[in-house]
Design an enzyme around this catalytic site. Structure first.
Site, PDB file in Angstrom:
ATOM      1  N   LEU A  87       0.816  -1.227   0.000  1.00  0.00           N
ATOM      2  CA  LEU A  87       0.000   0.000   0.000  1.00  0.00           C
ATOM      3  C   LEU A  87       0.846   1.273   0.000  1.00  0.00           C
ATOM      4  CD1 LEU A  87      -2.819  -1.123   2.425  1.00  0.00           C
ATOM      5  CD2 LEU A  87      -2.849  -1.055  -0.070  1.00  0.00           C
ATOM      6  N   HIS A 242     -21.978   2.624  16.948  1.00  0.00           N
ATOM      7  CA  HIS A 242     -23.211   1.832  16.902  1.00  0.00           C
ATOM      8  C   HIS A 242     -24.300   2.389  17.829  1.00  0.00           C
ATOM      9  CE1 HIS A 242     -20.734  -0.790  14.638  1.00  0.00           C
ATOM     10  NE2 HIS A 242     -20.238  -1.499  15.617  1.00  0.00           N
TER      11      HIS A 242
HETATM   12  C1  BG6 Z   1     -17.877  -4.302  15.877  1.00  0.00           C
HETATM   13  C2  BG6 Z   1     -16.955  -4.199  17.079  1.00  0.00           C
HETATM   14  O1  BG6 Z   1     -18.016  -3.052  15.270  1.00  0.00           O
HETATM   15  O2  BG6 Z   1     -19.152  -4.765  16.299  1.00  0.00           O
HETATM   16  C3  BG6 Z   1     -16.844  -5.542  17.784  1.00  0.00           C
HETATM   17  O3  BG6 Z   1     -15.667  -3.773  16.647  1.00  0.00           O
HETATM   18  C4  BG6 Z   1     -18.223  -6.078  18.115  1.00  0.00           C
HETATM   19  O4  BG6 Z   1     -16.065  -5.428  18.970  1.00  0.00           O
HETATM   20  C5  BG6 Z   1     -19.125  -6.047  16.886  1.00  0.00           C
HETATM   21  O5  BG6 Z   1     -18.077  -7.392  18.593  1.00  0.00           O
HETATM   22  C6  BG6 Z   1     -20.545  -6.411  17.260  1.00  0.00           C
HETATM   23  O6  BG6 Z   1     -21.289  -6.590  16.100  1.00  0.00           O
HETATM   24  P1  BG6 Z   1     -22.577  -7.543  16.083  1.00  0.00           P
HETATM   25  O7  BG6 Z   1     -23.195  -7.287  14.763  1.00  0.00           O
HETATM   26  O8  BG6 Z   1     -22.058  -8.936  16.257  1.00  0.00           O
HETATM   27  O9  BG6 Z   1     -23.409  -7.122  17.237  1.00  0.00           O
END
Ligand code: BG6
Length: 491
Positions: A87, A242
């Site tokens: 890269l 999230h």
């Molecule tokens: C990710 C995090 O963005 O989301 C992880 O980096 C986490 O640590 C994951 O485990 C959780 O995603 P899901 O869809 O399994 O709830």
């Protein structure tokens, strides 16, 4: 519509664990547009066939129903290609451009694709150099889209720096910043519930809602990602992105249209309305925790400090609970509680909207109020909790008990369910930005968590311990109890 999809970080965890299985599902469901090529690039030398074998073996780690048969994989593998790429080397980008510009007929298509989606599934510190080099060889023309994985930076400053480079090379409409929680079916349902039905809108406000709880609980620990996780922690890994994205979907005003810009304008307003933290309010309204040894699902599990690649004495948080408010007319005074952690009692994510109790109870013993539960996982659905009369003989009107209207979307639309990454990859190929995060949203989210990061740097106490398999430190319950409420599972 033909497409090329390039994965930078093509042998990395994210690519084989999430992206390839998601693409395979899209392929299996017949949703992947015809005339596609998928290219993985990474540092090591491999042939196409060697890479296909690598991916084939990795499918053994995917849940059984999502694994391909030999015949299915053979067809899917025809789309897969691999090129070695350093890269840091400009001529390797020129080589990539030639691969995109001059397809070979034996690769399934002899003309350049309508769309080239360049997915940066690498560590974010590489994003600036990759974007600059792509720009330098002209791989930023209108048919190119760039997908940026989270975390985008580790604080406001680094997120701004990355976004500045991205913006200097690509137009905002070409930048697809992914937050896979936005691709979860429950999030579409939440938007549909709020903006496709008139029923809830009059109630969706401070006059009717007592509090809102967002829980993203994981039962797994940090696994083999100890080194990454220890530099990140739950606040950066889950809350900044999230959990806050879910909060915006709950709290946003109805957008004027379903257009990506209209939706993201409204989400940005919510982020700007979040009550800013001060050192004192971080102390009072934010709880951080770290798991100790315990047991999850009947299995003994080690504490965070005993996980592989975690530095001795680490103060990294594996749990965060916090209380905030959205300071506007709709939500003034309504507490929003957010909670996320590793090694909690179960893997479940849900949003609970707790309505206010009836103003004047006429039935004795009536303590429960209505609530709406938006379930993200493990299953995806909606539950509306109501009070009903049991109607048993002689019990009179005192025998009210809670019942729930339970909508199971997996059952209602069995053939339509699409996983988060599958959906988002298809959206990126089709150029639909609605479920991607705009740079100003992302920076605003960083700006909001920044005082928490600062306060923790000064704090000598460190995270509070909690036993693996519990719901986090007791202080998380106290945070909610202070307002006279309880977390959903305590009710
Ligand atoms: C990710 C995090 O963005 O989301 C992880 O980096 C986490 O640590 C994951 O485990 C959780 O995603 P899901 O869809 O399994 O709830």
């Amino acid at each position: 519509m033909s497409f090329d999809l390039v994965f930078f970080g093509g042998t990395g965890d994210l690519t084989w664990r999430k992206l390839m299985p998601a693409l395979f599902q899209a392929f299996r469901h017949g949703k992947l547009p015809a005339g596609g090529r998928i290219l993985a690039v990474a540092r090591e030398e491999r042939s196409d066939d060697n890479y296909r074998d690598f991916i084939r073996q990795r499918f053994d780690e995917v849940e059984p129903a999502k694994r391909p048969s030999d015949e299915e994989f053979a067809r899917f593998a025809q789309l897969l290609h691999y090129r070695q790429m350093d890269l840091s080397k400009p001529d390797h980008y020129a080589r990539l451009k030639r691969w995109l510009d001059e397809p070979k007929a034996e690769e399934g298509r002899a003309t350049p694709a309508d769309t080239a989606v360049l997915y940066l599934a690498t560590s974010p510190h590489l994003f600036p150099v990759i974007c600059e080099q792509l720009g330098a060889v002209g791989l930023n023309h209108d048919r190119v889209r760039v997908v940026l994985e989270k975390p985008l930076g580790h604080d406001l400053q680094s997120a701004r720096e990355i976004n500045a480079v991205v913006r200097s090379v690509f137009k905002e409409a070409q930048a697809f910043r992914i937050d896979h929680y936005l691709g979860k079916p429950a999030v579409q349902n939440l938007a549909a519930l709020r903006f496709g039905n008139a029923l809830f809108e009059p109630l969706w406000r401070r006059e009717s809602i007592a509090n809102i709880q967002i829980t993203i609980a994981e039962s797994l620990g940090v696994g083999t990602r100890g080194d990454f996780y220890d530099r990140t922690g739950a606040l950066r890994d889950m809350v900044q992105n999230h959990a806050l994205q879910l909060l915006t979907m709950i709290a946003m005003e109805p957008p004027p249209t379903a257009d990506a810009y209209a939706i993201r304008d409204e989400k940005l307003k919510v982020l700007k309305s979040l009550k800013p933290f001060t050192p004192e309010s971080v102390q009072r309204d934010v709880v951080r925790g770290q798991y100790r040894a315990g047991s999850v699902g009947g299995q003994s599990v080690p504490g965070y400090l005993d996980e592989a690649k975690v530095p001795a004495g680490s103060r990294c948080e594996t749990f965060v609970a916090l209380r905030t408010e959205v300071q506007n007319w709709r939500w003034a005074g309504v507490p929003f509680y957010l909670r996320t952690g590793k090694r909690l009692a179960s893997r479940e994510a849900h949003i609970v909207v707790n309505f206010r109790p009836v103003p004047h109870p006429i039935f004795a013993g009536m303590s429960n109020a209505n609530k709406l539960v938006i379930k993200l996982q493990p299953e995806d659905g909606l539950e509306l909790h109501l009070m009903a009369a049991k109607g048993s003989v002689g019990s009179g009107s005192e025998a009210l008990s809670p019942v729930s209207l339970d909508l199971d979307f997996d059952k209602a639309f069995p053939s339509e369910r699409v996983g988060a990454y599958e959906r988002l990859l298809l959206d990126a190929i089709a150029g639909r930005l609605n479920l991607f995060v705009r740079s100003d949203e992302q920076e605003q989210a960083w700006a909001w968590v920044e005082p928490i990061l600062q306060a923790w740097k000064q704090d000598t106490q460190g995270p509070r311990p909690y036993v693996a398999g519990s719901w986090g430190p007791p202080a998380a319950s106290a945070l909610v109890a202070r307002d006279g409420f309880m977390w959903d599972e305590e009710q």
